[in-house]
Write a protein that holds these residues in place. Structure first.
Motif, short mmCIF file in Angstrom:
data_model
loop_
_atom_site.label_atom_id
_atom_site.label_comp_id
_atom_site.label_asym_id
_atom_site.label_seq_id
_atom_site.Cartn_x
_atom_site.Cartn_y
_atom_site.Cartn_z
N MET A 6 1.16 -0.12 3.38
CA MET A 6 0.80 -0.58 2.05
C MET A 6 -0.70 -0.86 1.98
SD MET A 6 3.68 -0.38 0.59
CE MET A 6 3.34 -1.14 -0.99
N VAL A 7 -1.27 -0.68 0.80
CA VAL A 7 -2.71 -0.92 0.61
C VAL A 7 -3.07 -2.35 0.98
CG1 VAL A 7 -4.56 -1.01 -1.10
CG2 VAL A 7 -2.90 0.84 -1.17
N ALA A 16 -10.99 0.19 0.36
CA ALA A 16 -12.05 0.71 -0.51
C ALA A 16 -11.98 2.23 -0.60
CB ALA A 16 -13.42 0.27 0.02
N GLU A 17 -11.63 2.88 0.51
CA GLU A 17 -11.50 4.34 0.51
C GLU A 17 -10.32 4.78 -0.35
OE1 GLU A 17 -12.23 8.38 1.61
OE2 GLU A 17 -13.43 6.54 1.49
N PHE A 18 -9.23 4.01 -0.32
CA PHE A 18 -8.07 4.31 -1.17
C PHE A 18 -8.45 4.19 -2.64
CE2 PHE A 18 -4.49 2.75 -3.70
CZ PHE A 18 -3.56 3.75 -3.49
N TYR A 19 -9.17 3.14 -2.99
CA TYR A 19 -9.61 2.96 -4.37
C TYR A 19 -10.52 4.12 -4.80
CZ TYR A 19 -8.14 -1.94 -3.77
OH TYR A 19 -7.42 -3.09 -3.53
N ARG A 20 -11.44 4.50 -3.90
CA ARG A 20 -12.37 5.58 -4.22
C ARG A 20 -11.61 6.88 -4.49
NH1 ARG A 20 -14.68 9.91 -2.28
NH2 ARG A 20 -13.49 9.80 -0.33
N LYS A 21 -10.65 7.19 -3.64
CA LYS A 21 -9.87 8.42 -3.80
C LYS A 21 -9.04 8.38 -5.08
CE LYS A 21 -9.36 9.69 1.09
NZ LYS A 21 -8.40 9.85 2.20
N ASP A 139 -1.58 -11.98 -10.85
CA ASP A 139 -0.38 -11.16 -10.63
C ASP A 139 0.09 -10.60 -11.98
OD1 ASP A 139 2.05 -10.03 -10.06
OD2 ASP A 139 2.82 -11.75 -8.93
N PHE A 140 -0.06 -9.28 -12.15
CA PHE A 140 0.35 -8.64 -13.40
C PHE A 140 1.69 -7.91 -13.26
CE2 PHE A 140 -4.25 -9.06 -13.98
CZ PHE A 140 -4.31 -9.54 -15.29
N SER A 141 2.42 -8.21 -12.20
CA SER A 141 3.69 -7.51 -11.99
C SER A 141 4.71 -7.85 -13.07
CB SER A 141 4.26 -7.85 -10.61
OG SER A 141 4.48 -9.25 -10.49
N PHE A 142 4.55 -9.02 -13.74
CA PHE A 142 5.48 -9.42 -14.79
C PHE A 142 5.47 -8.46 -15.98
CE2 PHE A 142 1.48 -11.18 -16.16
CZ PHE A 142 1.51 -11.07 -17.55
N LEU A 143 4.42 -7.64 -16.09
CA LEU A 143 4.30 -6.72 -17.21
C LEU A 143 5.28 -5.55 -17.13
CD1 LEU A 143 0.40 -6.54 -17.56
CD2 LEU A 143 2.00 -7.66 -19.13
N THR A 188 -3.12 -0.88 -12.48
CA THR A 188 -4.26 -1.28 -11.66
C THR A 188 -3.84 -2.33 -10.64
OG1 THR A 188 -5.73 -0.87 -13.55
CG2 THR A 188 -6.64 -2.14 -11.73
N TYR A 189 -2.97 -3.24 -11.05
CA TYR A 189 -2.42 -4.22 -10.12
C TYR A 189 -1.65 -3.52 -9.00
CZ TYR A 189 0.75 -7.72 -8.21
OH TYR A 189 1.46 -8.52 -7.34
N ASN A 190 -0.87 -2.50 -9.36
CA ASN A 190 -0.12 -1.74 -8.36
C ASN A 190 -1.04 -1.04 -7.38
OD1 ASN A 190 2.36 -2.49 -9.32
ND2 ASN A 190 2.71 -0.63 -10.50
N ILE A 191 -2.16 -0.53 -7.89
CA ILE A 191 -3.13 0.14 -7.01
C ILE A 191 -3.62 -0.82 -5.94
CG2 ILE A 191 -5.50 1.06 -6.96
CD1 ILE A 191 -4.83 2.44 -9.63
N LYS A 192 -3.76 -2.07 -6.31
CA LYS A 192 -4.24 -3.08 -5.36
C LYS A 192 -3.15 -3.54 -4.40
CE LYS A 192 -6.80 -6.46 -6.30
NZ LYS A 192 -7.21 -7.77 -6.84
N ASN A 193 -1.89 -3.47 -4.84
CA ASN A 193 -0.85 -4.17 -4.08
C ASN A 193 0.40 -3.36 -3.72
OD1 ASN A 193 -1.83 -7.20 -4.27
ND2 ASN A 193 -2.09 -6.33 -6.32
N GLN A 194 0.77 -2.37 -4.51
CA GLN A 194 2.09 -1.79 -4.37
C GLN A 194 2.14 -0.39 -3.76
OE1 GLN A 194 4.80 -3.66 -4.96
NE2 GLN A 194 3.38 -5.31 -5.47
N TYR A 195 1.04 0.33 -3.76
CA TYR A 195 1.05 1.70 -3.25
C TYR A 195 0.79 1.71 -1.74
CZ TYR A 195 1.01 3.51 -8.01
OH TYR A 195 1.35 3.80 -9.31
#
Length: 227
Positions: A6-7, A16-21, A139-143, A188-195
């Protein structure tokens, strides 16, 4: 390091490389969308483009095809194979270009400056929403439930509107802008936490989808002001 990690579990440099890609692929998807759309606007007769807006059952067919292709593209984009992932992203870009063709055709014909204006508003809103996620660490997972329920309600309203031929109006477009904004926050929250580390193509597709939804309804709002 294993791409299945996980990220949130990898180092700052790898994150940072994951975000860049991810954001590089979002940018490439937007550029590809613009290129495909330009080609379609040049080769497809304007009469055919306008007929896509006038035929209610044609539009329902397009929505149905879009729904199925979107699910397929999303599934492909999360494949283990990078080739399959890119196939999913490319397929989604293509179907988005077809969906946007009628509205961008009308805008190009009557008020081309609106496209630039809507694009700029979309970019600024996207930048602000992205900054809100990365700078606040909330935490924006509630959305998720709000987006799922709102998406099905919106789809139902669009289908009913297409069948009975009533205008959904400004308030519906504003509600969809809010839904698209929530989707950008969530993705965007998922990009930081879920992928996982190797899912940057799938993450880019999901974010690209939310951006295009936002652009669609901002463009609708701008066009409605010209009526």
């Amino acid at each position: 390091m294993n791409d299945s990690l996980m990220v949130s579990e990898i180092s700052e440099v790898e994150r940072a490389e994951f975000y860049r890609k991810t954001y590089m692929h979002v940018a490439l998807a937007i550029l590809a969308f613009g290129a495909v759309e330009s080609i379609l606007l040049k080769v497809v007769p304007m009469e055919m483009i306008l007929s896509m807006m006038s035929g209610k059952y044609t539009w329902l067919l397009i929505i149905g095809v879009f729904w199925m292709v979107s699910m397929l593209a999303t599934k492909l984009s999360f494949s283990v194979s990078k080739t399959t992932q890119y196939l999913g992203l490319g397929l989604f870009v293509l179907i988005q270009a077809v969906i946007f063709l009628p509205m961008l055709g009308i805008a190009t014909l009557y008020a081309p400056e609106i496209i630039t204006q809507a694009a700029l508003v979309t970019v600024f809103m996207f930048a602000g929403l992205t900054a809100a996620v990365f700078l606040t660490n909330k935490d924006f997972s509630f959305l998720r439930n709000i987006i799922v329920i709102g998406g099905f309600v919106a789809l139902g309203v669009i289908v009913v509107g297409a069948i009975f031929g009533f205008n959904l109006g400004l308030w519906f477009s504003l509600a969809m802008v809010a839904l698209a904004s929530a989707s950008i926050l969530y993705e965007t929250y998922n990009i930081k936490n879920q992928y996982s580390k190797g899912q940057y193509v799938g993450a880019a597709l999901q974010l690209f989808s939310s951006i295009m939804l936002l652009f669609w309804y901002i463009l609708r709002i701008f066009l409605s002001r010209r009526d």
